[in-house]
Motif scaffolding. Structure first.
Motif, PDB file in Angstrom:
ATOM      1  N   UNK A 103       0.853  -1.192   0.000  1.00  0.00           N
ATOM      2  CA  UNK A 103       0.000   0.000   0.000  1.00  0.00           C
ATOM      3  C   UNK A 103       0.886   1.238   0.000  1.00  0.00           C
ATOM      4  N   UNK A 104       0.567   2.165  -0.883  1.00  0.00           N
ATOM      5  CA  UNK A 104       1.217   3.470  -0.901  1.00  0.00           C
ATOM      6  C   UNK A 104       0.138   4.525  -0.672  1.00  0.00           C
ATOM      7  N   UNK A 105       0.369   5.412   0.256  1.00  0.00           N
ATOM      8  CA  UNK A 105      -0.582   6.476   0.522  1.00  0.00           C
ATOM      9  C   UNK A 105       0.139   7.789   0.743  1.00  0.00           C
ATOM     10  N   UNK A 106      -0.549   8.886   0.445  1.00  0.00           N
ATOM     11  CA  UNK A 106       0.040  10.205   0.627  1.00  0.00           C
ATOM     12  C   UNK A 106      -0.454  10.826   1.920  1.00  0.00           C
ATOM     13  N   UNK A 107       0.443  11.558   2.583  1.00  0.00           N
ATOM     14  CA  UNK A 107       0.155  12.190   3.864  1.00  0.00           C
ATOM     15  C   UNK A 107       0.515  13.669   3.793  1.00  0.00           C
ATOM     16  N   UNK A 108      -0.149  14.486   4.597  1.00  0.00           N
ATOM     17  CA  UNK A 108       0.177  15.903   4.680  1.00  0.00           C
ATOM     18  C   UNK A 108      -0.580  16.741   3.675  1.00  0.00           C
ATOM     19  N   UNK A 109      -0.191  18.011   3.564  1.00  0.00           N
ATOM     20  CA  UNK A 109      -0.907  18.948   2.701  1.00  0.00           C
ATOM     21  C   UNK A 109      -0.358  18.895   1.286  1.00  0.00           C
ATOM     22  N   UNK A 110      -1.258  18.712   0.326  1.00  0.00           N
ATOM     23  CA  UNK A 110      -0.856  18.573  -1.077  1.00  0.00           C
ATOM     24  C   UNK A 110      -0.669  19.895  -1.777  1.00  0.00           C
ATOM     25  N   UNK A 111      -1.391  20.920  -1.314  1.00  0.00           N
ATOM     26  CA  UNK A 111      -1.666  22.037  -2.216  1.00  0.00           C
ATOM     27  C   UNK A 111      -1.478  23.391  -1.547  1.00  0.00           C
ATOM     28  N   UNK A 112      -0.397  23.532  -0.803  1.00  0.00           N
ATOM     29  CA  UNK A 112      -0.107  24.792  -0.113  1.00  0.00           C
ATOM     30  C   UNK A 112       1.114  25.459  -0.725  1.00  0.00           C
ATOM     31  N   UNK A 113       1.260  25.338  -2.040  1.00  0.00           N
ATOM     32  CA  UNK A 113       2.393  25.948  -2.712  1.00  0.00           C
ATOM     33  C   UNK A 113       3.712  25.432  -2.169  1.00  0.00           C
ATOM     34  N   UNK A 114       4.677  26.338  -1.953  1.00  0.00           N
ATOM     35  CA  UNK A 114       5.995  25.936  -1.470  1.00  0.00           C
ATOM     36  C   UNK A 114       5.969  25.439  -0.032  1.00  0.00           C
TER      37      UNK A 114
END
Length: 375
Positions: free
Chosen positions: A229-240
């Motif tokens: 399983x691969x999953x993404x964590x944290x904020x994707x879309x806050x620019x830099x």
């Protein structure tokens, strides 16, 4: 004298055989190295944006990648599921959109996180429709005879109200070894799976949960005796300032439990982090949305990638797995419309003691050997 002559002849024969063997081996190595150099890559492999990518090697031998809806340039039509095409996973061209018009089954929301599969002799495209803060986002399905589309929308598969899963987005189809199709989905409210009907157009049975609330953008593969399983964590879309990253777990059963490398169930905590962004830099800038970041005193700017995530995985002809994902150049993090600019990235996976790893654990930014293809 005769014996010595025979010995000399035998020695010459042995040397010749060794030279032939070395030449063959050298030719193989040379072809391998030359192919890699020919297909060398530098991230990003496609700009300006292809967020939440899904990728497939189609029946025509080309690779197609699909991204979240975005406005690439001011004044241009919003791209409703942009599709890019490549012969080698390195050089990409935009070929069109998955949808000519928005699916009609949900009034408001963008087309996010498309997932492509070859199934039942057609190309199946699962997709999300949502907007930020949406109380009832959903997942739809479209099909086409061509990976470049046009895709015919087949309508809603499920939504949050139907499924009982908040934030029902980020679909991923997985077909098990026995041919049974499943849908996995979820975004920071648990990752769930459910069996699909034989035609892939509806759900059957009861949902099951495989991961906790730390994840979104699920992606699953089978390697050896394990499901990964691969999953993404944290904020994707806050620019830099985005802190997206990719985390992994594995299980001997498709339905779990999935454990991290320390043996902890990812229902109760994070997985094993395999890809994260580089640390903050005082040189970070806002850029102009067109690939031009703020320069240093010499007018030059080294890329620094943050927020890598929402990955897919594809295997090359040499058996190397490649992670395909988006990330953000901190020197040029925004599109002209102020949305986060998330170009397409690739990097090889190295398996160590049964776990996927990425070199240095961060996106590459220098020239490296690319995927190997037989054609």
């Amino acid at each position: 004298m005769t014996i010595s002559r025979y010995r000399i002849i035998a020695l010459i024969a042995i040397v010749l055989l060794l030279l032939v063997g070395m030449t063959s081996q050298w030719n193989f190595i040379s072809r391998h190295v030359l192919h890699q150099y020919k297909n060398a890559y530098v991230n990003p492999v496609f700009e300006p944006v292809l967020a939440d990518p899904s990728v497939i090697r189609a029946e025509d031998g080309y690779f197609y990648a699909y991204g979240t809806e975005d406005e690439w340039k001011p004044g241009e039509k919003v791209k409703l599921g942009p599709i890019v095409k490549s012969a080698d996973l390195v050089h990409w061209d935009y070929v069109g959109d998955a949808f000519a018009t928005r699916p009609a089954w949900k009034k408001d929301g963008g087309i996010w996180a498309l997932d492509i599969h070859r199934f039942n002799d057609q190309y199946y495209l699962y997709y999300s429709i949502s907007e930020w803060g949406d109380a009832n986002p959903g997942i739809g399905i479209a099909v086409s005879d061509s990976p470049a589309g046009p895709f015919e929308d087949k309508g809603k598969l499920l939504d949050s109200f139907d499924s009982g899963v908040r934030n029902s987005i980020d679909p991923m189809m997985f077909v098990d070894e026995d041919g049974t199709p499943y849908l996995f989905w979820g975004s920071f409210n648990g990752i769930y799976g459910i069996q699909l009907s034989a035609d892939g157009l509806s759900v059957v049975g009861e949902k099951f949960q495989i991961a906790g609330k730390d994840f979104e953008g699920p992606y699953l593969i089978k390697r050896g005796s394990y499901y990964y399983f691969f999953g993404s964590m944290g904020s994707c879309c806050a620019g830099k300032d985005s802190i997206y990253l990719v985390s992994a777990g594995r299980s001997e059963s498709l339905k779990g439990p999935y454990l991290n490398a320390e043996g902890r169930d990812i229902m109760d905590g994070p997985g094993t982090v395999i890809l994260r962004g580089e640390g903050a830099s005082k040189e970070d800038g806002e850029g102009d949305g067109n690939g031009n970041g703020n320069g240093n005193a010499n007018g030059q700017k080294e890329k620094r990638f943050v927020g890598p995530g929402h990955n897919a995985i594809i295997q090359d002809d040499a058996g190397t797995d490649w992670i395909v994902y988006h990330a953000i150049d901190a020197s040029n993090p925004l599109l002209p419309n102020e949305a986060t600019r998330r170009p397409l990235m690739i990097d090889p996976i190295k398996w160590v003691d049964g776990w996927p790893t990425i070199k240095d654990g961060i996106p590459s930014k220098t020239k490296r050997s690319g995927p190997i293809w037989k054609k």
